[in-house]
Write a protein that holds these residues in place. Structure first.
Motif, PDB file in Angstrom:
ATOM      1  N   ALA A 168       4.464   7.620  14.802  1.00 43.20           N
ATOM      2  CA  ALA A 168       4.894   9.327  14.702  1.00 43.20           C
ATOM      3  C   ALA A 168       6.391   9.705  14.063  1.00 43.20           C
ATOM      4  O   ALA A 168       6.546  10.121  13.953  1.00 43.20           O
ATOM      5  CB  ALA A 168       4.635   9.823  15.871  1.00 43.20           C
ATOM      6  N   ASN A 169       7.070   8.262  14.488  1.00 39.36           N
ATOM      7  CA  ASN A 169       8.274   8.732  13.835  1.00 39.36           C
ATOM      8  C   ASN A 169       8.439   7.994  12.728  1.00 39.36           C
ATOM      9  O   ASN A 169       9.831   8.964  11.845  1.00 39.36           O
ATOM     10  CB  ASN A 169       9.342   7.972  14.540  1.00 39.36           C
ATOM     11  CG  ASN A 169       9.730   7.948  16.346  1.00 39.36           C
ATOM     12  OD1 ASN A 169      10.509   8.777  16.660  1.00 39.36           O
ATOM     13  ND2 ASN A 169      10.539   6.849  16.948  1.00 39.36           N
ATOM     14  N   VAL A 170       7.466   6.848  11.704  1.00 39.01           N
ATOM     15  CA  VAL A 170       7.850   6.992  10.837  1.00 39.01           C
ATOM     16  C   VAL A 170       7.318   7.501   9.551  1.00 39.01           C
ATOM     17  O   VAL A 170       7.960   8.765   8.525  1.00 39.01           O
ATOM     18  CB  VAL A 170       7.039   5.578  10.359  1.00 39.01           C
ATOM     19  CG1 VAL A 170       7.099   5.109   8.528  1.00 39.01           C
ATOM     20  CG2 VAL A 170       8.378   4.195  11.061  1.00 39.01           C
ATOM     21  N   VAL A 171       6.506   8.331  10.170  1.00 36.51           N
ATOM     22  CA  VAL A 171       5.610   9.565   9.305  1.00 36.51           C
ATOM     23  C   VAL A 171       6.916  11.046   9.362  1.00 36.51           C
ATOM     24  O   VAL A 171       7.292  11.368   8.477  1.00 36.51           O
ATOM     25  CB  VAL A 171       4.473  10.498  10.045  1.00 36.51           C
ATOM     26  CG1 VAL A 171       3.912  11.332   9.560  1.00 36.51           C
ATOM     27  CG2 VAL A 171       3.742   9.172   9.579  1.00 36.51           C
ATOM     28  N   ALA A 172       7.408  11.806  10.506  1.00 38.61           N
ATOM     29  CA  ALA A 172       8.713  12.157  10.836  1.00 38.61           C
ATOM     30  C   ALA A 172       9.709  12.082   9.959  1.00 38.61           C
ATOM     31  O   ALA A 172      10.130  12.704   9.264  1.00 38.61           O
ATOM     32  CB  ALA A 172       8.717  13.099  12.377  1.00 38.61           C
ATOM     33  N   MET A 173      10.256  10.952   9.907  1.00 41.72           N
ATOM     34  CA  MET A 173      11.212  10.364   9.487  1.00 41.72           C
ATOM     35  C   MET A 173      11.069  10.386   7.552  1.00 41.72           C
ATOM     36  O   MET A 173      11.710  10.900   7.119  1.00 41.72           O
ATOM     37  CB  MET A 173      11.661   8.584   8.961  1.00 41.72           C
ATOM     38  CG  MET A 173      12.913   8.474   8.803  1.00 41.72           C
ATOM     39  SD  MET A 173      12.101   7.702   6.966  1.00 41.72           S
ATOM     40  CE  MET A 173      11.713   6.299   7.677  1.00 41.72           C
ATOM     41  N   CYS A 174       9.764  10.655   7.337  1.00 43.34           N
ATOM     42  CA  CYS A 174       9.533  10.210   5.965  1.00 43.34           C
ATOM     43  C   CYS A 174       9.276  11.817   5.427  1.00 43.34           C
ATOM     44  O   CYS A 174      10.043  11.899   4.719  1.00 43.34           O
ATOM     45  CB  CYS A 174       7.916   9.464   5.639  1.00 43.34           C
ATOM     46  SG  CYS A 174       8.530   8.312   6.079  1.00 43.34           S
ATOM     47  N   ARG A 175       8.997  12.587   6.703  1.00 42.36           N
ATOM     48  CA  ARG A 175       8.857  14.277   5.772  1.00 42.36           C
ATOM     49  C   ARG A 175      10.052  14.985   6.040  1.00 42.36           C
ATOM     50  O   ARG A 175      10.416  15.310   4.920  1.00 42.36           O
ATOM     51  CB  ARG A 175       8.159  14.290   7.285  1.00 42.36           C
ATOM     52  CG  ARG A 175       8.464  16.165   6.956  1.00 42.36           C
ATOM     53  CD  ARG A 175       8.016  16.782   5.267  1.00 42.36           C
ATOM     54  NE  ARG A 175       6.226  16.838   5.356  1.00 42.36           N
ATOM     55  CZ  ARG A 175       5.797  16.593   4.275  1.00 42.36           C
ATOM     56  NH1 ARG A 175       6.010  16.884   3.603  1.00 42.36           N
ATOM     57  NH2 ARG A 175       4.545  16.189   3.897  1.00 42.36           N
ATOM     58  N   ARG A 176      10.998  14.180   6.737  1.00 42.40           N
ATOM     59  CA  ARG A 176      12.233  14.871   6.620  1.00 42.40           C
ATOM     60  C   ARG A 176      13.417  14.098   5.473  1.00 42.40           C
ATOM     61  O   ARG A 176      14.118  14.888   5.154  1.00 42.40           O
ATOM     62  CB  ARG A 176      13.247  14.146   7.748  1.00 42.40           C
ATOM     63  CG  ARG A 176      14.713  14.724   8.269  1.00 42.40           C
ATOM     64  CD  ARG A 176      14.688  16.130   8.419  1.00 42.40           C
ATOM     65  NE  ARG A 176      14.382  16.190   9.916  1.00 42.40           N
ATOM     66  CZ  ARG A 176      15.319  15.828  10.680  1.00 42.40           C
ATOM     67  NH1 ARG A 176      16.518  16.062  11.003  1.00 42.40           N
ATOM     68  NH2 ARG A 176      14.436  16.802  11.739  1.00 42.40           N
ATOM     69  N   LEU A 177      12.561  12.927   4.834  1.00 42.66           N
ATOM     70  CA  LEU A 177      13.473  12.420   3.827  1.00 42.66           C
ATOM     71  C   LEU A 177      13.001  13.170   2.695  1.00 42.66           C
ATOM     72  O   LEU A 177      14.137  13.413   1.739  1.00 42.66           O
ATOM     73  CB  LEU A 177      13.363  11.025   3.337  1.00 42.66           C
ATOM     74  CG  LEU A 177      13.512   9.857   4.781  1.00 42.66           C
ATOM     75  CD1 LEU A 177      13.048   8.743   3.692  1.00 42.66           C
ATOM     76  CD2 LEU A 177      15.410  10.082   4.055  1.00 42.66           C
ATOM     77  N   VAL A 178      11.206  13.275   2.399  1.00 41.66           N
ATOM     78  CA  VAL A 178      11.628  14.068   1.095  1.00 41.66           C
ATOM     79  C   VAL A 178      11.650  15.418   1.436  1.00 41.66           C
ATOM     80  O   VAL A 178      12.629  15.575   0.594  1.00 41.66           O
ATOM     81  CB  VAL A 178       9.661  14.110   0.979  1.00 41.66           C
ATOM     82  CG1 VAL A 178       9.131  15.322   0.313  1.00 41.66           C
ATOM     83  CG2 VAL A 178       9.533  12.806   1.128  1.00 41.66           C
ATOM     84  N   GLY A 208      -0.016   8.839   6.043  1.00 43.12           N
ATOM     85  CA  GLY A 208      -1.091   9.503   7.723  1.00 43.12           C
ATOM     86  C   GLY A 208      -0.442   8.632   8.688  1.00 43.12           C
ATOM     87  O   GLY A 208      -0.095   7.789   8.431  1.00 43.12           O
ATOM     88  N   GLU A 209       0.232   9.774   9.961  1.00 44.46           N
ATOM     89  CA  GLU A 209      -0.096   8.771  10.775  1.00 44.46           C
ATOM     90  C   GLU A 209      -1.172   7.956  11.258  1.00 44.46           C
ATOM     91  O   GLU A 209      -0.618   6.590  11.667  1.00 44.46           O
ATOM     92  CB  GLU A 209       0.137  10.080  11.743  1.00 44.46           C
ATOM     93  CG  GLU A 209       1.121   8.639  13.099  1.00 44.46           C
ATOM     94  CD  GLU A 209       1.650   9.996  14.262  1.00 44.46           C
ATOM     95  OE1 GLU A 209       1.240   9.517  15.383  1.00 44.46           O
ATOM     96  OE2 GLU A 209       1.960  10.767  14.293  1.00 44.46           O
ATOM     97  N   GLU A 210      -2.226   8.156  11.240  1.00 38.57           N
ATOM     98  CA  GLU A 210      -3.669   7.524  11.394  1.00 38.57           C
ATOM     99  C   GLU A 210      -3.488   6.226  10.897  1.00 38.57           C
ATOM    100  O   GLU A 210      -4.035   4.820  11.032  1.00 38.57           O
ATOM    101  CB  GLU A 210      -4.567   8.534  12.219  1.00 38.57           C
ATOM    102  CG  GLU A 210      -4.280   9.378  13.378  1.00 38.57           C
ATOM    103  CD  GLU A 210      -4.484   8.130  14.543  1.00 38.57           C
ATOM    104  OE1 GLU A 210      -4.906   7.537  14.400  1.00 38.57           O
ATOM    105  OE2 GLU A 210      -3.881   9.053  14.960  1.00 38.57           O
ATOM    106  N   GLY A 211      -3.436   6.756   9.488  1.00 36.96           N
ATOM    107  CA  GLY A 211      -3.644   5.461   8.350  1.00 36.96           C
ATOM    108  C   GLY A 211      -2.084   4.608   8.730  1.00 36.96           C
ATOM    109  O   GLY A 211      -2.700   2.816   8.315  1.00 36.96           O
ATOM    110  N   VAL A 225       1.028  -1.204   0.534  1.00 40.55           N
ATOM    111  CA  VAL A 225       0.065  -0.483  -0.077  1.00 40.55           C
ATOM    112  C   VAL A 225       0.971   1.149   0.438  1.00 40.55           C
ATOM    113  O   VAL A 225       0.591   1.855  -0.865  1.00 40.55           O
ATOM    114  CB  VAL A 225      -0.696  -0.114   1.503  1.00 40.55           C
ATOM    115  CG1 VAL A 225      -1.850   1.050   1.339  1.00 40.55           C
ATOM    116  CG2 VAL A 225      -2.036  -1.153   1.232  1.00 40.55           C
ATOM    117  N   ALA A 226       2.212   1.037   0.859  1.00 36.73           N
ATOM    118  CA  ALA A 226       2.780   2.557   0.909  1.00 36.73           C
ATOM    119  C   ALA A 226       4.351   1.949   1.171  1.00 36.73           C
ATOM    120  O   ALA A 226       4.329   1.417   2.585  1.00 36.73           O
ATOM    121  CB  ALA A 226       1.922   3.214   2.207  1.00 36.73           C
TER     122      ALA A 226
END
Length: 223
Positions: free
Chosen positions: A97-107, A78-81, A67-68
């Motif tokens: 929370a960490n994975v989503v924040a990590m993805c934001r930093r990667l992008v 998203g975090e809830e998803g 899926v992602a």
């Protein structure tokens, strides 16, 4: 007055060479038991694996990655998803929370690509030295050794690389492991700790390095 010789706590160089020669013979091409296809999938899986089993992480990522499996797709989820896919894993709220924040930093900083330097990896949310070492070694072929609880136990118990904390053990391993074995040392040691040199009851009778090991409390039985 005790006139007996002090018990030796550290393996000799020749014993270290023999130890890894035997592990290499048993498993010539060791690798992680986490399921992944890309450096990003491995990074996510390692973050999720903290205080969780590889089996449990693989069960979650088998549903998640179709899926992602890119930073952009996980940000869209998203975090809830994300929590819906990883709720069976311990500490899933913090990990999401960490994975989503990590993805934001990667992008934002790396164009969505997993960086290949320790400094950049450790700057990512949820990524410490151990996770960075795993990614550098397994995804990018760097000669690093990631020390987890299994490796910490094996290194201390056998006398391979005694140390009071994981960093001390890592530093000592990097000094004593012969160069030709460094690339695969992490995988051999973690598998040995997971399946043979177990925490509560090590399987000493079936251990390939039993005669080299300096552990005083070996479990009984014929090797």
């Amino acid at each position: 007055m005790n006139t007996g010789k002090a018990r030796r706590r550290v393996l000799r160089p020749g014993e270290v060479e023999e130890l890894f020669s035997r592990l290499a013979t048993l498993d010539p091409k060791p690798t992680t038991e986490l399921a992944y296809d890309t450096p990003f999938e491995l990074l996510v899986a390692v973050i999720l694996s903290a205080q969780a089993t590889d089996v449990g992480v693989n069960k979650a990522t088998r549903r998640l990655f179709p899926v992602a499996n890119t930073p952009e797709a996980l940000l869209a989820l998203g975090e809830e998803g994300l929590k819906r896919y990883i709720s069976s894993i311990g500490l899933y709220n913090a990990k999401a929370a960490n994975v989503v924040a990590m993805c934001r930093r990667l992008v934002d900083l790396h164009g969505g690509a997993v960086p290949r330097t320790r400094e950049s990896l450790e700057a990512l949310p949820g990524v410490g030295r151990k996770t960075a070492n795993v990614v550098l070694n397994t995804a990018f072929g760097e000669p690093t050794i990631a020390v987890d609880t299994h490796i910490f136990r094996v290194a201390n118990r056998t006398g391979l690389a005694p140390g009071k904390d994981v960093r001390a053990v890592e530093n000592r391993l990097m000094k004593v492991v012969p160069e030709r074995f460094v690339q695969d040392a992490h995988h051999w040691l973690i598998l040995h700790g997971r399946y043979t040199c177990k925490a509560r009851k090590p399987d000493c009778p079936h251990c390939a390095i039993r005669d080299l090991c300096l552990y005083r409390h070996k479990t009984p039985g014929d090797p």
